[in-house]
Design an enzyme around this catalytic site. Structure first.
Site, PDB file in Angstrom:
ATOM      1  N   LYS A  13       0.824  -1.212   0.000  1.00  0.00           N
ATOM      2  CA  LYS A  13       0.000   0.000   0.000  1.00  0.00           C
ATOM      3  C   LYS A  13       0.859   1.264   0.000  1.00  0.00           C
ATOM      4  CE  LYS A  13      -2.061  -1.054   3.923  1.00  0.00           C
ATOM      5  NZ  LYS A  13      -1.443  -2.332   4.275  1.00  0.00           N
ATOM      6  N   ARG A  88      -8.527   1.361   9.661  1.00  0.00           N
ATOM      7  CA  ARG A  88      -8.172  -0.011   9.987  1.00  0.00           C
ATOM      8  C   ARG A  88      -9.229  -0.699  10.836  1.00  0.00           C
ATOM      9  NH1 ARG A  88      -2.271   0.615   9.311  1.00  0.00           N
ATOM     10  NH2 ARG A  88      -1.235  -1.365   9.584  1.00  0.00           N
ATOM     11  N   ARG A 127      12.195  -6.688   4.367  1.00  0.00           N
ATOM     12  CA  ARG A 127      12.210  -5.234   4.107  1.00  0.00           C
ATOM     13  C   ARG A 127      13.245  -4.529   4.989  1.00  0.00           C
ATOM     14  NH1 ARG A 127       6.436  -2.668   3.981  1.00  0.00           N
ATOM     15  NH2 ARG A 127       6.329  -3.100   6.208  1.00  0.00           N
ATOM     16  N   ARG A 161      12.702  -2.362  10.369  1.00  0.00           N
ATOM     17  CA  ARG A 161      11.760  -1.763  11.312  1.00  0.00           C
ATOM     18  C   ARG A 161      11.451  -2.778  12.398  1.00  0.00           C
ATOM     19  NH1 ARG A 161       6.858   0.458   7.680  1.00  0.00           N
ATOM     20  NH2 ARG A 161       5.700  -0.743   9.215  1.00  0.00           N
ATOM     21  N   ARG A 172       0.369  -8.592  13.389  1.00  0.00           N
ATOM     22  CA  ARG A 172      -0.251  -7.531  12.588  1.00  0.00           C
ATOM     23  C   ARG A 172      -1.265  -8.146  11.631  1.00  0.00           C
ATOM     24  NH1 ARG A 172       4.880  -4.701  10.137  1.00  0.00           N
ATOM     25  NH2 ARG A 172       3.384  -3.394   9.050  1.00  0.00           N
TER      26      ARG A 172
HETATM   27  P1  AMP Z   1       1.685   0.487   8.969  1.00  0.00           P
HETATM   28  O1  AMP Z   1       2.985   1.111   8.645  1.00  0.00           O
HETATM   29  O2  AMP Z   1       0.524   1.171   8.297  1.00  0.00           O
HETATM   30  O3  AMP Z   1       1.673  -0.992   8.764  1.00  0.00           O
HETATM   31  O4  AMP Z   1       1.437   0.732  10.546  1.00  0.00           O
HETATM   32  C1  AMP Z   1       2.356   0.269  11.531  1.00  0.00           C
HETATM   33  C2  AMP Z   1       1.666   0.172  12.887  1.00  0.00           C
HETATM   34  O5  AMP Z   1       1.148   1.462  13.271  1.00  0.00           O
HETATM   35  C3  AMP Z   1       0.479  -0.758  12.952  1.00  0.00           C
HETATM   36  O6  AMP Z   1       0.867  -2.106  13.171  1.00  0.00           O
HETATM   37  C4  AMP Z   1      -0.306  -0.165  14.124  1.00  0.00           C
HETATM   38  O7  AMP Z   1       0.300  -0.487  15.366  1.00  0.00           O
HETATM   39  C5  AMP Z   1      -0.111   1.323  13.937  1.00  0.00           C
HETATM   40  N1  AMP Z   1      -1.150   1.920  13.058  1.00  0.00           N
HETATM   41  C6  AMP Z   1      -0.952   2.519  11.844  1.00  0.00           C
HETATM   42  N2  AMP Z   1      -2.100   2.980  11.326  1.00  0.00           N
HETATM   43  C7  AMP Z   1      -3.070   2.668  12.237  1.00  0.00           C
HETATM   44  C8  AMP Z   1      -4.479   2.880  12.288  1.00  0.00           C
HETATM   45  N3  AMP Z   1      -5.147   3.492  11.288  1.00  0.00           N
HETATM   46  N4  AMP Z   1      -5.145   2.421  13.378  1.00  0.00           N
HETATM   47  C9  AMP Z   1      -4.515   1.807  14.390  1.00  0.00           C
HETATM   48  N5  AMP Z   1      -3.184   1.566  14.402  1.00  0.00           N
HETATM   49  C10 AMP Z   1      -2.463   1.997  13.354  1.00  0.00           C
END
Ligand code: AMP
Length: 220
Positions: A13, A88, A127, A161, A172
């Protein structure tokens, strides 16, 4: 245009959103990136985000809403946005509907990027990311330079990361299945969802997404 890129962690994404920014002339809004920036700043809010992020758990909806209310008020997002990694949960989708509604907007298209868990594990655990500019690499498919110096910015902090290790990725994914997948059912009756195959090269996936968006522009 307000576009939502939907899919499990590791679907691509973020990468695809960056490719679309120029084509659509609207910014990428990634709650994950915003939370990581807050965390790197060392703020108290960032530490609160980290308590969830480091385990692969979702940050509570109320905290996400606060972040999004502020972001949508910024000028660059006045004509639309590419939402990536948000909403989410169904509660977040409802909140976004309210926020956009106040601006006379709505989500025009949801592109659901489909990939299997095996592909996700391979992509995400391999990654690597530059802490200075956000450039991403993959240990096999696009390895970081052997010198350890980022090809994009010259920085020397290319790392994995901490939420990209296998146990956290599996958490996740579980969170995604339980709480995020139902978001698709929220948008389905609105007739805006298009599924695209997320496997293959960046260019292949990007072409599929563009075709899905053009369908939206023509009112398909
Ligand atoms: P991402 O980089 O989008 O995969 O986000 C990394 C982490 O940030 C996720 O595993 C969540 O812990 C937190 N996170 C990011 N976006 C959201 C969201 N919209 N709602 C809740 N947690 C989020």
């Amino acid at each position: 245009m307000d576009l939502l890129l939907f899919g499990p962690p590791g679907a691509g994404k973020g990468t695809q959103a960056k490719l679309l920014v120029e084509a659509l002339g609207v910014p990428q809004i990634s709650t994950g990136d915003m939370m990581r920036a807050e965390r790197s700043s060392g703020s108290e809010l960032g530490q609160r985000f980290d308590a969830y992020m480091s385990k692969g758990a979702l940050v509570p909806d109320a905290m996400v809403l606060e972040l999004m209310e502020k972001r949508l008020r910024q000028d660059d997002a006045s004509e639309g946005a590419i939402f990536d990694g948000y909403p989410r949960t169904v509660e977040q989708a409802e909140a976004l509907h309210g926020l956009l509604g106040k601006l006379g907007r709505r989500i025009d298209r949801v592109v659901s990027i489909e990939v299997s868990l095996d592909v996700i594990l391979d992509r995400v655990t391999g990654r690597r990311v530059c802490l200075d500019c956000g450039q991403t690499y993959h240990v096999r498919y696009s390895p970081p330079p052997e010198s350890g110096v980022c090809a994009a910015c010259g920085g020397s902090r290319i790392v994995q990361r901490k939420d990209d290790v296998e146990d956290v990725v599996r958490n996740r994914y579980e969170e995604y299945k339980a709480k995020t997948e139902p978001v698709l059912a929220y948008y389905q009756p609105r007739g805006v969802v298009v599924a695209v195959d997320g496997t293959g090269s960046l260019e292949e996936v990007s072409a599929r997404i563009m075709a899905a968006i053009e369908g939206a522009a023509k009112g398909a």
